[in-house]
Write a protein that holds these residues in place. Structure first.
Motif, PDB file in Angstrom:
ATOM      1  N   THR A 296      20.079 -23.012  18.776  1.00 36.24           N
ATOM      2  CA  THR A 296      18.709 -22.777  19.233  1.00 36.24           C
ATOM      3  C   THR A 296      18.231 -21.383  18.818  1.00 36.24           C
ATOM      4  OG1 THR A 296      19.061 -24.259  21.121  1.00 36.24           O
ATOM      5  CG2 THR A 296      17.192 -22.744  21.247  1.00 36.24           C
ATOM      6  N   GLY A 297      19.088 -20.386  18.981  1.00 38.66           N
ATOM      7  CA  GLY A 297      18.741 -19.027  18.562  1.00 38.66           C
ATOM      8  C   GLY A 297      18.515 -18.935  17.065  1.00 38.66           C
ATOM      9  N   TYR A 298      19.350 -19.627  16.285  1.00 43.30           N
ATOM     10  CA  TYR A 298      19.198 -19.634  14.833  1.00 43.30           C
ATOM     11  C   TYR A 298      17.857 -20.237  14.439  1.00 43.30           C
ATOM     12  CZ  TYR A 298      19.868 -20.980   9.953  1.00 43.30           C
ATOM     13  OH  TYR A 298      19.697 -21.153   8.600  1.00 43.30           O
ATOM     14  N   VAL A 299      17.500 -21.365  15.063  1.00 42.62           N
ATOM     15  CA  VAL A 299      16.235 -22.040  14.735  1.00 42.62           C
ATOM     16  C   VAL A 299      15.048 -21.135  15.040  1.00 42.62           C
ATOM     17  CG1 VAL A 299      14.738 -23.987  15.299  1.00 42.62           C
ATOM     18  CG2 VAL A 299      17.197 -24.360  15.012  1.00 42.62           C
ATOM     19  N   LYS A 300      15.101 -20.423  16.152  1.00 43.91           N
ATOM     20  CA  LYS A 300      14.001 -19.515  16.496  1.00 43.91           C
ATOM     21  C   LYS A 300      13.847 -18.410  15.448  1.00 43.91           C
ATOM     22  CE  LYS A 300      14.062 -20.267  21.496  1.00 43.91           C
ATOM     23  NZ  LYS A 300      14.325 -19.692  22.833  1.00 43.91           N
ATOM     24  N   ARG A 301      14.953 -17.857  15.000  1.00 44.28           N
ATOM     25  CA  ARG A 301      14.888 -16.810  13.969  1.00 44.28           C
ATOM     26  C   ARG A 301      14.398 -17.375  12.642  1.00 44.28           C
ATOM     27  NH1 ARG A 301      19.752 -15.702  16.590  1.00 44.28           N
ATOM     28  NH2 ARG A 301      20.983 -16.660  14.913  1.00 44.28           N
ATOM     29  N   ALA A 302      14.820 -18.602  12.316  1.00 47.32           N
ATOM     30  CA  ALA A 302      14.399 -19.225  11.063  1.00 47.32           C
ATOM     31  C   ALA A 302      12.903 -19.516  11.064  1.00 47.32           C
ATOM     32  CB  ALA A 302      15.182 -20.517  10.830  1.00 47.32           C
ATOM     33  N   VAL A 303      12.371 -19.969  12.197  1.00 46.51           N
ATOM     34  CA  VAL A 303      10.928 -20.227  12.302  1.00 46.51           C
ATOM     35  C   VAL A 303      10.150 -18.946  12.024  1.00 46.51           C
ATOM     36  CG1 VAL A 303       9.073 -20.710  13.955  1.00 46.51           C
ATOM     37  CG2 VAL A 303      11.025 -22.259  13.780  1.00 46.51           C
ATOM     38  N   ALA A 304      10.604 -17.840  12.580  1.00 46.13           N
ATOM     39  CA  ALA A 304       9.930 -16.558  12.355  1.00 46.13           C
ATOM     40  C   ALA A 304       9.987 -16.161  10.878  1.00 46.13           C
ATOM     41  CB  ALA A 304      10.562 -15.475  13.225  1.00 46.13           C
ATOM     42  N   ALA A 305      11.145 -16.382  10.230  1.00 48.34           N
ATOM     43  CA  ALA A 305      11.296 -16.020   8.819  1.00 48.34           C
ATOM     44  C   ALA A 305      10.435 -16.907   7.931  1.00 48.34           C
ATOM     45  CB  ALA A 305      12.763 -16.130   8.409  1.00 48.34           C
ATOM     46  N   TYR A 306      10.410 -18.210   8.217  1.00 48.35           N
ATOM     47  CA  TYR A 306       9.582 -19.125   7.433  1.00 48.35           C
ATOM     48  C   TYR A 306       8.093 -18.797   7.611  1.00 48.35           C
ATOM     49  CZ  TYR A 306      13.412 -22.384   6.288  1.00 48.35           C
ATOM     50  OH  TYR A 306      14.545 -22.969   5.793  1.00 48.35           O
ATOM     51  N   HIS A 307       7.732 -18.402   8.813  1.00 47.07           N
ATOM     52  CA  HIS A 307       6.340 -18.039   9.082  1.00 47.07           C
ATOM     53  C   HIS A 307       5.920 -16.887   8.178  1.00 47.07           C
ATOM     54  CE1 HIS A 307       2.816 -16.533  11.223  1.00 47.07           C
ATOM     55  NE2 HIS A 307       2.752 -17.699  11.847  1.00 47.07           N
ATOM     56  N   ARG A 308       6.784 -15.896   8.051  1.00 44.74           N
ATOM     57  CA  ARG A 308       6.473 -14.755   7.183  1.00 44.74           C
ATOM     58  C   ARG A 308       6.355 -15.192   5.723  1.00 44.74           C
ATOM     59  NH1 ARG A 308      10.329 -12.340  10.596  1.00 44.74           N
ATOM     60  NH2 ARG A 308      11.974 -12.650   9.028  1.00 44.74           N
ATOM     61  N   GLN A 309       7.282 -16.040   5.285  1.00 47.09           N
ATOM     62  CA  GLN A 309       7.273 -16.486   3.893  1.00 47.09           C
ATOM     63  C   GLN A 309       6.035 -17.320   3.595  1.00 47.09           C
ATOM     64  OE1 GLN A 309      10.743 -18.754   2.753  1.00 47.09           O
ATOM     65  NE2 GLN A 309      10.642 -18.012   0.658  1.00 47.09           N
ATOM     66  N   ALA A 310       5.674 -18.203   4.503  1.00 47.36           N
ATOM     67  CA  ALA A 310       4.496 -19.041   4.308  1.00 47.36           C
ATOM     68  C   ALA A 310       3.221 -18.210   4.277  1.00 47.36           C
ATOM     69  CB  ALA A 310       4.413 -20.088   5.410  1.00 47.36           C
ATOM     70  N   SER A 311       3.208 -17.149   5.036  1.00 42.46           N
ATOM     71  CA  SER A 311       2.032 -16.266   5.054  1.00 42.46           C
ATOM     72  C   SER A 311       1.802 -15.637   3.683  1.00 42.46           C
ATOM     73  CB  SER A 311       2.204 -15.172   6.115  1.00 42.46           C
ATOM     74  OG  SER A 311       2.259 -15.737   7.413  1.00 42.46           O
ATOM     75  N   GLU A 312       2.891 -15.369   2.947  1.00 45.96           N
ATOM     76  CA  GLU A 312       2.772 -14.801   1.623  1.00 45.96           C
ATOM     77  C   GLU A 312       2.036 -15.727   0.658  1.00 45.96           C
ATOM     78  OE1 GLU A 312       6.686 -13.853   0.330  1.00 45.96           O
ATOM     79  OE2 GLU A 312       7.029 -12.345   1.902  1.00 45.96           O
ATOM     80  N   PHE A 313       2.132 -17.039   0.906  1.00 46.98           N
ATOM     81  CA  PHE A 313       1.433 -18.021   0.069  1.00 46.98           C
ATOM     82  C   PHE A 313       0.076 -18.409   0.655  1.00 46.98           C
ATOM     83  CE2 PHE A 313       5.801 -18.846  -1.470  1.00 46.98           C
ATOM     84  CZ  PHE A 313       5.575 -18.853  -2.832  1.00 46.98           C
TER      85      PHE A 313
END
Length: 319
Positions: A296-313
């Motif tokens: 669960t902790g990993y998924v929360k961190r991954a969502v935050a990282a993907y959010h940043r990456q998607a924002s770049e596009f």
């Protein structure tokens, strides 16, 4: 007495699960990596003493959205229904593809393997390397149709968009064909409907052995062992894109704590059981193991990282 202490936990585990098979719900059509995830769980649990049997069922639609909302609303308390997920599911959460869904709307049970992105073409394609493919796209993006699972903003889209951007191509000019699941991508490519596929290694492994597919690049940190050992990474070809994809299962948000914990324990036993590493390798997956709270902790961190990456596009919209 010592022997009895070892036997009792197994007896308790057997009693905790129902006599009928539990359900592994696949949120895509047959043939893709989600299908593979449930089949690996089914096979490995069957070989684990005290573990339940799994039956497979399919609920495709919305690249996972239909299964998510069905379990999160209508079937939220079912104690023996699990749903396959991937890194793409986590990305969809980050992008708001599941509406207002949040990480804590479901219960994350176990991740038991990692996959990697890859780019493939038909075996008789004129594109022999990743550079060949990207050069053709740079010359005329309209002439190269790329099959992907999902739509703009999906993990398959971001993988190819990242490579294109490094090759000097505006990702908005790429031509994609959105398909439901990895199996359909390769069917479309074999039918000549697309000239390339942005997908995952586990999916390619299902088709590459037939001599119909040429994998141009794997999106891993280093070359992968086994059948794809001769395939170079995108990084070593001059395109620094790495895309790991975890595979696992979640449950409905209303599942009782005791039922959730017995499933977490079942997958922990499965992953530590003799023979599981071999089954995982046969499925085209690589070591990755997290369960329960750690997952669960990993998924929360991954969502935050993907959010940043998607924002770049420029993919993020107000929710």
């Amino acid at each position: 007495m010592t022997r009895m202490r070892h036997i009792l936990p197994l007896v308790s585990a057997l009693a905790a699960f129902p006599a009928v098979a539990a359900e592994c719900l696949i949120p895509s059509k047959p043939g893709g990596a989600m299908d593979l995830t449930c089949k690996l769980a089914q096979k490995a649990l069957h070989a684990t003493p005290g573990a339940p049997e799994l039956k497979l069922s399919y609920l495709p639609g919305g690249v996972g959205a239909v299964a998510w909302h069905t379990l999160a609303t209508q079937r939220r308390t079912e104690p023996d229904t699990l749903v396959a997920f991937s890194g793409g599911s986590i990305l969809n959460l980050a992008l708001g593809k599941f509406g207002k869904a949040q990480v804590d709307d479901v219960r994350w049970v176990a991740a038991f393997g990692a996959d990697y992105g890859m780019i493939a073409v038909p075996a008789d394609s004129p594109y022999r390397t990743l550079a060949d493919l990207l050069a053709a796209i740079r010359r005329d993006p309209r002439k190269v149709l790329i099959g992907m699972s999902g739509t703009v903003g999906s993990q398959d889209w971001i993988k190819m968009a990242s490579l294109a951007r490094l090759a000097g191509v505006d990702p908005r000019k790429l031509r994609f064909v959105a398909l439901e699941g990895g199996g359909e991508q390769f069917i479309a490519m074999q039918a000549g409907q697309v000239q390339a596929v942005s997908g995952d290694i586990s999916e390619a492994m299902l088709y590459a052995g037939a001599g119909k597919v040429r994998v141009l690049a794997v999106l891993s940190e280093r070359r992968l062992p086994g059948r794809l050992a001769a395939v170079p990474t995108a990084r070593e070809q001059g395109y620094d894109v790495v895309w790991p994809v975890i595979r696992g299962l979640w449950m409905g948000p209303g599942v009782r704590e005791a039922d959730y914990r017995r499933w977490v324990a079942a997958f922990e036993r499965m992953e530590s059981s003799p023979g599981f590493a071999r089954m995982r390798e046969e499925a085209g997956l690589y070591p990755f193991s997290l369960t329960g709270d750690a997952l669960t902790g990993y998924v929360k961190r991954a969502v935050a990282a993907y959010h940043r990456q998607a924002s770049e596009f420029g993919l993020m919209r107000a929710r």
